[in-house]
Motif scaffolding. Structure first.
Motif, short mmCIF file in Angstrom:
data_model
loop_
_atom_site.label_atom_id
_atom_site.label_comp_id
_atom_site.label_asym_id
_atom_site.label_seq_id
_atom_site.Cartn_x
_atom_site.Cartn_y
_atom_site.Cartn_z
N MET A 1 -2.57 -2.27 -3.67
CA MET A 1 -3.78 -1.49 -3.42
C MET A 1 -3.40 -0.04 -3.12
SD MET A 1 -6.14 -3.92 -0.97
CE MET A 1 -7.60 -2.91 -1.26
N ASP A 2 -4.33 0.88 -3.39
CA ASP A 2 -4.16 2.27 -3.01
C ASP A 2 -4.75 2.49 -1.62
OD1 ASP A 2 -2.88 2.86 -5.34
OD2 ASP A 2 -4.61 3.83 -6.30
N ALA A 3 -4.28 3.53 -0.94
CA ALA A 3 -4.73 3.81 0.43
C ALA A 3 -5.96 4.71 0.47
CB ALA A 3 -3.59 4.47 1.22
N PHE B 1 1.56 5.22 -0.22
CA PHE B 1 0.69 6.37 0.06
C PHE B 1 1.52 7.64 0.22
CE2 PHE B 1 1.88 4.81 4.24
CZ PHE B 1 2.07 5.95 4.99
N PHE C 1 0.54 -6.73 5.64
CA PHE C 1 0.42 -5.44 4.98
C PHE C 1 1.76 -4.72 5.00
CE2 PHE C 1 -3.95 -6.43 5.77
CZ PHE C 1 -4.65 -5.83 4.74
N PHE D 1 3.05 -1.07 4.16
CA PHE D 1 2.75 0.32 3.83
C PHE D 1 4.05 1.02 3.44
CE2 PHE D 1 -0.55 -1.01 6.78
CZ PHE D 1 -1.71 -0.58 6.14
N HIS E 1 -10.03 1.19 -3.99
CA HIS E 1 -9.89 -0.22 -4.31
C HIS E 1 -10.63 -1.03 -3.25
CE1 HIS E 1 -5.88 0.75 -6.56
NE2 HIS E 1 -6.96 1.17 -7.19
N ALA F 1 -8.60 -3.05 5.88
CA ALA F 1 -7.53 -4.03 5.96
C ALA F 1 -7.90 -5.19 6.88
CB ALA F 1 -6.25 -3.36 6.44
N PHE G 1 -9.07 2.89 5.92
CA PHE G 1 -8.31 1.80 5.30
C PHE G 1 -7.93 0.75 6.33
CE2 PHE G 1 -4.74 -0.51 3.60
CZ PHE G 1 -5.12 -0.72 2.29
N VAL H 1 0.85 -1.19 0.00
CA VAL H 1 0.00 0.00 0.00
C VAL H 1 0.88 1.25 0.00
CG1 VAL H 1 -1.93 1.17 1.11
CG2 VAL H 1 -1.66 -1.30 1.40
#
Length: 331
Positions: A95-97, A11, A42, A44, A101, A25, A21, A9
């Motif tokens: 995925m985008d934050a 951002f 995850f 980030f 999505h 998640a 988010f 992710v």
């Protein structure tokens, strides 16, 4: 041992969407475990944010996660590479934050790639953009038409970074260390078996898009200079056409002078020729400069990104373990 899904992710200044988010998640992790038996991690990637979004993830996230903070803003394309370099999952989901999505589409893509052992990537294509009829849409279609001209592979239009891939595909992407990255082209260039699905993104929950028109134009130029020689060839063909027309016009003037005695028009024809040829030369010089700058960036061979820090759900545990080990060692 259960297989793992790494969810990358990237951002930049997305503090408004952190809480939303984090909830998404948690829901995604539960459903991935129940439906596919995959553990989730995850990753980030803070691409040089100037707000406190990165710190907020530490307050809201649960489960297994890590936060890679880059030293400055290197761009989303490079942030994704940083995430890939720090992922070890059997599958990798991008995925985008901004919450556009959705979980449903992500689960659909994961199910498809796990159902077909020969499939290495499933990517989502925005259906709402294909339905739009605007000047920007026509320019975008023209961009993809030009960049795909004469290629042995096709860069799909309207496809972004919302996609899932196997570890094999992720390993192939890690080998591509382009300095000026155009991920849409890299995904297509890498090859393997890929499948697309259509989706309509959810509404953005907070903040605003970081992609201004100026950045989109610059991004398009990077795509051309990295994956297509068509612009150079088009300018070359245009220049050849202008030269042929000029030659024919010169013959016409010569014949008129020799056989009809018509005087040669001076100032207007001279100015037109200077403006056309001068403008063409300047355009070609600028275009060549873009390609030279792209080649120079690659030749410098600088690292793609610099990591400032890495934290996450295991940070506190690791610190406590290290302290306990030192205490046991030194009594």
């Amino acid at each position: 041992m259960a297989k793992r899904l790494d969810i990358l992710v990237p951002f930049l200044n997305e503090r408004e969407s952190v809480a939303g988010f984090s909830a998404l998640a948690g829901d995604l992790a539960v459903q991935v475990k129940e439906r596919f038996g995959l553990e989730t991690h995850f990753v980030f990637i803070d691409d040089g944010s100037t707000d406190d979004g990165g710190a907020l993830y530490g307050e809201h996230m649960t489960g297994d996660w890590s936060l890679i903070t880059l030293a400055r803003n290197f761009g989303k394309e490079t942030a994704i590479l940083a995430g890939l370099d720090h992922s070890e999952g059997d599958y990798v989901l991008l995925m985008d934050a901004d919450l556009q999505h959705t979980v449903d589409v992500a689960l659909d893509m994961i199910g498809r790639i796990m159902a077909d052992s020969e499939l290495d990537m499933v990517y989502a294509v925005r259906s709402d953009r294909a339905e739009t009829r605007s000047l920007g849409r026509y320019f975008a279609n023209g961009f993809y038409w030009l960049i795909n001209m004469g290629q042995r592979y096709e860069i799909p239009a309207n496809a972004g970074d919302f996609r899932v891939m196997t570890s094999r595909f992720a390993a192939a992407l890690r080998q591509l260390r382009d300095q000026r990255r155009f991920n849409k082209g890299l995904y297509a260039w890498t090859g393997f078996k890929q499948e697309r699905i259509l989706y309509k993104p959810a509404e953005r929950q907070g903040g605003e898009s970081k992609w201004s028109r100026r950045r989109l134009i610059a991004f398009s130029l990077e795509g051309f200079t990295s994956f297509s020689v068509v612009p150079l060839r088009m300018v070359s063909l245009f220049g050849t056409g202008v030269a042929i027309l000029g030659f024919l016009y010169g013959i016409k003037i010569l014949l008129e002078v020799l056989f009809t005695g018509v005087s040669v028009p001076g100032y207007p024809s001279l100015i037109v020729a200077v403006l056309v040829l001068g403008g063409l030369n300047l355009a070609l010089t600028g275009l060549v400069g873009e390609y030279v700058w792209s080649a120079l960036s690659e030749a410098k061979n600088r690292p793609n990104y610099i990591v400032k820090s890495i934290t996450g759900s295991h940070t506190a545990t690791a610190v406590q373990t290290a302290k306990a080990s030192r205490k046991a060692t030194h009594g």
